[in-house]
Design a protein around this motif. Sequence first.
Motif, PDB file in Angstrom:
ATOM      1  N   CYS A  35     -20.419  -9.096 -11.245  1.00 21.76           N
ATOM      2  CA  CYS A  35     -21.812  -9.564 -11.257  1.00 21.76           C
ATOM      3  C   CYS A  35     -21.907 -11.065 -11.493  1.00 21.76           C
ATOM      4  N   GLU A  36     -20.819 -11.683 -11.935  1.00 18.45           N
ATOM      5  CA  GLU A  36     -20.809 -13.141 -12.074  1.00 18.45           C
ATOM      6  C   GLU A  36     -20.766 -13.811 -10.701  1.00 18.45           C
ATOM      7  N   LYS A  37     -20.324 -13.082  -9.684  1.00 21.96           N
ATOM      8  CA  LYS A  37     -20.164 -13.663  -8.341  1.00 21.96           C
ATOM      9  C   LYS A  37     -21.120 -13.095  -7.307  1.00 21.96           C
ATOM     10  N   MET A  38     -21.747 -11.976  -7.600  1.00 18.44           N
ATOM     11  CA  MET A  38     -22.597 -11.304  -6.610  1.00 18.44           C
ATOM     12  C   MET A  38     -23.582 -10.399  -7.324  1.00 18.44           C
ATOM     13  N   GLU A  39     -24.619  -9.988  -6.611  1.00 18.04           N
ATOM     14  CA  GLU A  39     -25.522  -8.969  -7.115  1.00 18.04           C
ATOM     15  C   GLU A  39     -24.903  -7.601  -6.843  1.00 18.04           C
ATOM     16  N   VAL A  40     -24.923  -6.742  -7.833  1.00 16.57           N
ATOM     17  CA  VAL A  40     -24.389  -5.389  -7.673  1.00 16.57           C
ATOM     18  C   VAL A  40     -25.495  -4.386  -7.984  1.00 16.57           C
ATOM     19  N   TYR A  41     -25.780  -3.527  -7.006  1.00 19.69           N
ATOM     20  CA  TYR A  41     -26.765  -2.460  -7.159  1.00 19.69           C
ATOM     21  C   TYR A  41     -26.042  -1.116  -7.098  1.00 19.69           C
ATOM     22  N   TYR A  42     -26.316  -0.272  -8.054  1.00 16.57           N
ATOM     23  CA  TYR A  42     -25.677   1.047  -8.101  1.00 16.57           C
ATOM     24  C   TYR A  42     -26.779   2.105  -8.017  1.00 16.57           C
ATOM     25  N   HIS A  70     -23.313  13.031  -8.260  1.00 17.72           N
ATOM     26  CA  HIS A  70     -22.085  13.156  -9.042  1.00 17.72           C
ATOM     27  C   HIS A  70     -21.984  12.065 -10.104  1.00 17.72           C
ATOM     28  N   ASP A  71     -22.836  11.055 -10.023  1.00 15.87           N
ATOM     29  CA  ASP A  71     -22.821   9.957 -11.003  1.00 15.87           C
ATOM     30  C   ASP A  71     -24.264   9.580 -11.321  1.00 15.87           C
ATOM     31  N   PHE A  72     -24.683   9.868 -12.536  1.00 15.97           N
ATOM     32  CA  PHE A  72     -26.075   9.611 -12.903  1.00 15.97           C
ATOM     33  C   PHE A  72     -26.200   9.402 -14.409  1.00 15.97           C
ATOM     34  N   LEU A  90     -19.204  11.148 -13.132  1.00 15.16           N
ATOM     35  CA  LEU A  90     -19.509  10.143 -14.147  1.00 15.16           C
ATOM     36  C   LEU A  90     -20.945  10.350 -14.591  1.00 15.16           C
ATOM     37  N   VAL A  91     -21.091  10.833 -15.816  1.00 16.78           N
ATOM     38  CA  VAL A  91     -22.412  11.139 -16.375  1.00 16.78           C
ATOM     39  C   VAL A  91     -22.481  10.547 -17.772  1.00 16.78           C
ATOM     40  N   GLY A  92     -23.565   9.846 -18.054  1.00 19.44           N
ATOM     41  CA  GLY A  92     -23.691   9.145 -19.325  1.00 19.44           C
ATOM     42  C   GLY A  92     -23.454  10.007 -20.541  1.00 19.44           C
ATOM     43  N   GLU A  93     -23.951  11.238 -20.518  1.00 16.89           N
ATOM     44  CA  GLU A  93     -23.864  12.114 -21.687  1.00 16.89           C
ATOM     45  C   GLU A  93     -22.562  12.911 -21.759  1.00 16.89           C
ATOM     46  N   ILE A  94     -21.794  12.924 -20.696  1.00 16.43           N
ATOM     47  CA  ILE A  94     -20.566  13.723 -20.658  1.00 16.43           C
ATOM     48  C   ILE A  94     -19.376  12.821 -20.965  1.00 16.43           C
ATOM     49  N   ARG A 130     -27.228  -3.510 -11.583  1.00 21.04           N
ATOM     50  CA  ARG A 130     -28.590  -2.993 -11.500  1.00 21.04           C
ATOM     51  C   ARG A 130     -28.541  -1.524 -11.084  1.00 21.04           C
ATOM     52  N   VAL A 131     -28.786  -0.649 -12.021  1.00 17.76           N
ATOM     53  CA  VAL A 131     -28.711   0.791 -11.788  1.00 17.76           C
ATOM     54  C   VAL A 131     -30.058   1.289 -11.272  1.00 17.76           C
ATOM     55  N   ILE A 132     -30.019   2.057 -10.173  1.00 18.41           N
ATOM     56  CA  ILE A 132     -31.227   2.605  -9.572  1.00 18.41           C
ATOM     57  C   ILE A 132     -31.171   4.132  -9.697  1.00 18.41           C
ATOM     58  N   PRO A 133     -31.860   4.706 -10.675  1.00 17.00           N
ATOM     59  CA  PRO A 133     -31.814   6.164 -10.841  1.00 17.00           C
ATOM     60  C   PRO A 133     -32.563   6.884  -9.725  1.00 17.00           C
ATOM     61  N   LEU A 134     -32.383   8.183  -9.674  1.00 16.51           N
ATOM     62  CA  LEU A 134     -32.975   9.002  -8.614  1.00 16.51           C
ATOM     63  C   LEU A 134     -34.478   8.795  -8.516  1.00 16.51           C
ATOM     64  N   GLN A 135     -35.152   8.748  -9.665  1.00 19.77           N
ATOM     65  CA  GLN A 135     -36.620   8.668  -9.645  1.00 19.77           C
ATOM     66  C   GLN A 135     -37.129   7.324  -9.131  1.00 19.77           C
TER      67      GLN A 135
END
Length: 246
Positions: free
Chosen positions: A72-79, A84-86, A50-54, A96-101
């Motif tokens: 996310c209406e019921k809990m905090e979700v951190y990704y 393989h997914d970025f 899963l890649v944003g540009e692909i 809440r997306v946490i990129p590699l950097q």
Amino acid sequence: MLTLKEGAFFVADAHENEDRRGFWNFLQALEKGEICTPQLFLMGDIFDLLVGEISASHTFAKPYIALLENLCEKMEVYYLEGNHDFNLSCFFQKVRVIPLQNQPLILHTSKGKKEKFFLAHGDIFLNPFLQFLLKSLRNRFLLCFLNVLNFLTFSSISKQILARQKRKNLFYKIENFKILAYKRYEKYQAKGAWVIEGHYHQNLFLKEERVKYFNLPSFAYERSFFVVKFAPEVKFEKQQLRGQNV
């Protein structure tokens, strides 16, 4: 300061694809309230691709993305993005997306004994060549070019990647991984804090005087997730959905 809440769920390396749908069942159980948590931490490689540009990688993931946004209406979700997914921020408004950097993600406890946690997929602090490759693969201009090439070749590139992933052994044991775990812990400069990683699929838990390290197993193996407990000390309890075979 971000807080890690008791009862938080951790899922790593589900490697979801058309033949492997355990993570979808897990999300359904969350939506129906069969299992509950205040926080969900997705530790990377949740999808085989899963890649944003692909664009060829988007269709399969769309129902998952919609369901995660609803949760996310019921809990905090951190990704935490994996290898393989970025470049996932284009998909999510509430997750809440946490990129590699931006890894490791650092959290603290708010009650009882104060603890600190460093969370990362596990593909940081690698050798310089691998770090360069990973950074290059996330380059948006390169990915846009590859997306066009993939389109012109009727998705041959993405199909080859997915076919290779389906054949990949996710459940291997790394010899002497404990030694590698010690080395990785040093690189975080955690100084007695917890380091939680995926990526290696090794299910190794170390709680020693100077090292607190947990490498999560692949969710794809036993479809197991882990629940953090604080009393009387930090524990990560393995759980599975009802009816799952070990």
